[in-house]
Design a protein around this motif. Structure first.
Motif, PDB file in Angstrom:
ATOM      1  N   ASP A   1      -3.912   3.976   0.155  1.00 34.30           N
ATOM      2  CA  ASP A   1      -4.210   3.509  -1.198  1.00 34.30           C
ATOM      3  C   ASP A   1      -3.666   2.102  -1.390  1.00 34.30           C
ATOM      4  OD1 ASP A   1      -3.781   5.017  -4.502  1.00 34.30           O
ATOM      5  OD2 ASP A   1      -4.421   3.023  -3.892  1.00 34.30           O
ATOM      6  N   TYR A   2      -4.583   1.181  -1.714  1.00 29.56           N
ATOM      7  CA  TYR A   2      -4.164  -0.186  -2.031  1.00 29.56           C
ATOM      8  C   TYR A   2      -4.077  -0.323  -3.544  1.00 29.56           C
ATOM      9  CZ  TYR A   2      -4.648  -1.821   2.780  1.00 29.56           C
ATOM     10  OH  TYR A   2      -4.493  -2.022   4.117  1.00 29.56           O
ATOM     11  N   GLY A   3      -3.006   0.171  -4.090  1.00 27.39           N
ATOM     12  CA  GLY A   3      -2.716  -0.023  -5.507  1.00 27.39           C
ATOM     13  C   GLY A   3      -3.792   0.481  -6.440  1.00 27.39           C
ATOM     14  N   GLY A   4      -4.521   1.489  -6.034  1.00 32.62           N
ATOM     15  CA  GLY A   4      -5.556   2.032  -6.892  1.00 32.62           C
ATOM     16  C   GLY A   4      -6.840   1.218  -6.918  1.00 32.62           C
ATOM     17  N   ILE A   5      -6.859   0.105  -6.232  1.00 31.13           N
ATOM     18  CA  ILE A   5      -8.052  -0.748  -6.212  1.00 31.13           C
ATOM     19  C   ILE A   5      -9.080  -0.200  -5.244  1.00 31.13           C
ATOM     20  CG2 ILE A   5      -8.892  -3.067  -5.670  1.00 31.13           C
ATOM     21  CD1 ILE A   5      -6.120  -4.101  -6.528  1.00 31.13           C
TER      22      ILE A   5
ATOM     23  N   THR B   1       5.592   4.224   0.837  1.00 30.94           N
ATOM     24  CA  THR B   1       5.097   2.908   0.456  1.00 30.94           C
ATOM     25  C   THR B   1       5.200   1.955   1.634  1.00 30.94           C
ATOM     26  OG1 THR B   1       7.236   2.056  -0.255  1.00 30.94           O
ATOM     27  CG2 THR B   1       5.967   3.319  -1.879  1.00 30.94           C
TER      28      THR B   1
ATOM     29  N   ASN C   1       0.831  -1.184   0.000  1.00 32.13           N
ATOM     30  CA  ASN C   1       0.000   0.000   0.000  1.00 32.13           C
ATOM     31  C   ASN C   1       0.873   1.245   0.000  1.00 32.13           C
ATOM     32  OD1 ASN C   1       0.359   0.988   2.997  1.00 32.13           O
ATOM     33  ND2 ASN C   1      -0.014  -1.208   3.113  1.00 32.13           N
ATOM     34  N   TYR C   2       0.221   2.346  -0.194  1.00 25.76           N
ATOM     35  CA  TYR C   2       0.878   3.649  -0.199  1.00 25.76           C
ATOM     36  C   TYR C   2       0.074   4.553   0.713  1.00 25.76           C
ATOM     37  CZ  TYR C   2       2.540   8.150  -2.035  1.00 25.76           C
ATOM     38  OH  TYR C   2       3.070   9.409  -2.173  1.00 25.76           O
TER      39      TYR C   2
ATOM     40  N   ASP D   1      -9.278   2.849  -1.818  1.00 23.22           N
ATOM     41  CA  ASP D   1      -8.546   3.826  -1.028  1.00 23.22           C
ATOM     42  C   ASP D   1      -9.453   4.418   0.032  1.00 23.22           C
ATOM     43  OD1 ASP D   1      -9.009   7.030  -2.261  1.00 23.22           O
ATOM     44  OD2 ASP D   1      -9.880   5.273  -3.259  1.00 23.22           O
TER      45      ASP D   1
ATOM     46  N   HIS E   1      -4.258   9.513   3.759  1.00 22.14           N
ATOM     47  CA  HIS E   1      -4.842   8.724   2.670  1.00 22.14           C
ATOM     48  C   HIS E   1      -4.143   7.382   2.578  1.00 22.14           C
ATOM     49  CE1 HIS E   1      -5.314   7.779  -1.781  1.00 22.14           C
ATOM     50  NE2 HIS E   1      -6.567   7.828  -1.333  1.00 22.14           N
TER      51      HIS E   1
ATOM     52  N   TRP F   1      -9.815   7.776   3.080  1.00 21.07           N
ATOM     53  CA  TRP F   1      -9.378   9.085   3.550  1.00 21.07           C
ATOM     54  C   TRP F   1      -9.728   9.238   5.029  1.00 21.07           C
ATOM     55  CZ3 TRP F   1      -6.592  12.610   0.857  1.00 21.07           C
ATOM     56  CH2 TRP F   1      -6.532  12.484  -0.530  1.00 21.07           C
TER      57      TRP F   1
END
Length: 116
Positions: free
Chosen positions: A98-102, A52, A32-33, A104, A96, A106
């Protein structure tokens, strides 16, 4: 569903420091990021710093050398250490995930006010 809870915002004088924390309600389960964004009134939300799951970091040019992002995966927490704060950095700061864009998530945001 994952909740992100930010803390650590407040009022600080110019040149001062704050440390923001963001804790997730669930353990990280994949690469994730995590990023810290900020939004001042009338402005777009902007990325301040990100990290990351492997620990690679990136920063906005305006904060390089003053801000440090870090994470403690065992505590499901990401931190943003902010030093030498400027009045123009007054904003709501958001966390935020984000799991690889799948998918996310906030956080609700925490107010940072830099003023004398």
């Amino acid at each position: 569903q994952v909740q992100l809870v930010e803390s650590g915002g407040g009022l600080v004088q110019p040149g001062g420091s704050l440390r923001l924390s963001c804790t997730t309600s669930r353990s990280f389960f994949s690469r994730n990021y995590m990023g810290w964004y900020r939004q001042a009134p009338g402005n777009q939300r902007e990325l301040v710093a990100g990290i990351t799951s492997g620990g690679t970091t990136n920063y906005a040019d305006s904060v390089k050398g003053r801000f440090t992002i870090s994470r403690d995966n065992a505590k499901n927490t990401v931190y943003l250490q902010m030093n030498s704060l400027k009045p123009e950095e007054t904003a709501v700061y958001y966390c935020h995930l984000d799991y690889g864009g799948i998918i996310d998530y906030w956080g609700q945001g925490t107010q940072v006010t830099v003023s004398s």
